[in-house]
Design a protein around this motif. Structure first.
Motif, PDB file in Angstrom:
ATOM      1  N   LYS A 157      61.644  69.717   8.257  1.00 38.66           N
ATOM      2  CA  LYS A 157      61.884  69.096   6.825  1.00 38.66           C
ATOM      3  C   LYS A 157      62.789  69.842   6.067  1.00 38.66           C
ATOM      4  CE  LYS A 157      56.868  68.075   6.610  1.00 38.66           C
ATOM      5  NZ  LYS A 157      55.581  68.296   6.109  1.00 38.66           N
ATOM      6  N   ALA A 158      63.195  69.049   4.973  1.00 44.25           N
ATOM      7  CA  ALA A 158      64.417  69.592   4.284  1.00 44.25           C
ATOM      8  C   ALA A 158      64.045  71.069   3.688  1.00 44.25           C
ATOM      9  CB  ALA A 158      64.866  68.656   3.116  1.00 44.25           C
ATOM     10  N   ARG A 159      65.200  71.960   3.784  1.00 43.02           N
ATOM     11  CA  ARG A 159      65.047  73.176   3.058  1.00 43.02           C
ATOM     12  C   ARG A 159      65.905  73.041   1.906  1.00 43.02           C
ATOM     13  NH1 ARG A 159      60.886  75.914   4.339  1.00 43.02           N
ATOM     14  NH2 ARG A 159      62.055  77.785   3.325  1.00 43.02           N
ATOM     15  N   GLU A 160      65.340  72.912   0.620  1.00 43.37           N
ATOM     16  CA  GLU A 160      66.170  72.623  -0.590  1.00 43.37           C
ATOM     17  C   GLU A 160      67.141  73.819  -1.090  1.00 43.37           C
ATOM     18  OE1 GLU A 160      66.280  69.874  -1.912  1.00 43.37           O
ATOM     19  OE2 GLU A 160      64.988  68.907  -0.585  1.00 43.37           O
ATOM     20  N   ALA A 161      66.492  74.931  -0.551  1.00 45.71           N
ATOM     21  CA  ALA A 161      67.308  76.367  -0.757  1.00 45.71           C
ATOM     22  C   ALA A 161      68.711  76.240  -0.023  1.00 45.71           C
ATOM     23  CB  ALA A 161      66.672  77.535  -0.282  1.00 45.71           C
TER      24      ALA A 161
END
Length: 135
Positions: A33-37
């Motif tokens: 899943k995407a890691r927004e950081a």
């Protein structure tokens, strides 16, 4: 007219089988899943963030699932914030029950977005400049 329809069906079946794929046992593509950081960084800072993220995720896959990480796709990770890996499991390659359990476990993991078996796509023709021996 009926003969023409039958001929077209046979041609379509032939073309469809030329594009058929074959699953390689024990080989998978894993997308986290995407890691927004990671997406909050720019330039070389993002490169460092992606590198650290991929290292942690590769270690996670190895320790949690016992798979061998063969490749990561940093360009995809850099643009999307999602770690993507090509992994293999020697045990899953020879044990169908273990392979089913491994897929179920990885697919239910809250950190992983998607897992799919690696598929080999069959070509319809040989590319120019290559021989069939080299494929």
């Amino acid at each position: 007219m009926r003969i023409l329809a039958c001929a077209l069906c046979l041609i379509c079946l032939g073309i469809g089988s030329a594009f058929a794929s074959e699953v390689v046992p024990g080989e998978y593509m894993v997308l986290f899943k995407a890691r927004e950081a990671v997406m909050d960084f720019d330039g070389s800072d993002r490169d460092v963030a992606v590198s650290v993220m991929l290292d942690f995720q590769a270690e996670y896959l190895s320790v949690r699932y016992g798979v061998e990480v063969k490749n990561s796709f940093s360009a995809i990770s850099r643009s999307s914030g999602k770690g993507m890996f090509f992994v293999i499991s020697d045990r899953a390659a020879i044990d169908g029950k273990f392979e089913t359990e491994l897929l179920e476990d990885m697919r239910s993991d809250p950190f992983i977005e998607a897992v799919s078996p690696n598929e080999v796509q069959k070509m319809i023709s040989t590319p120019v400049g290559t021989s069939k021996k080299g494929i």
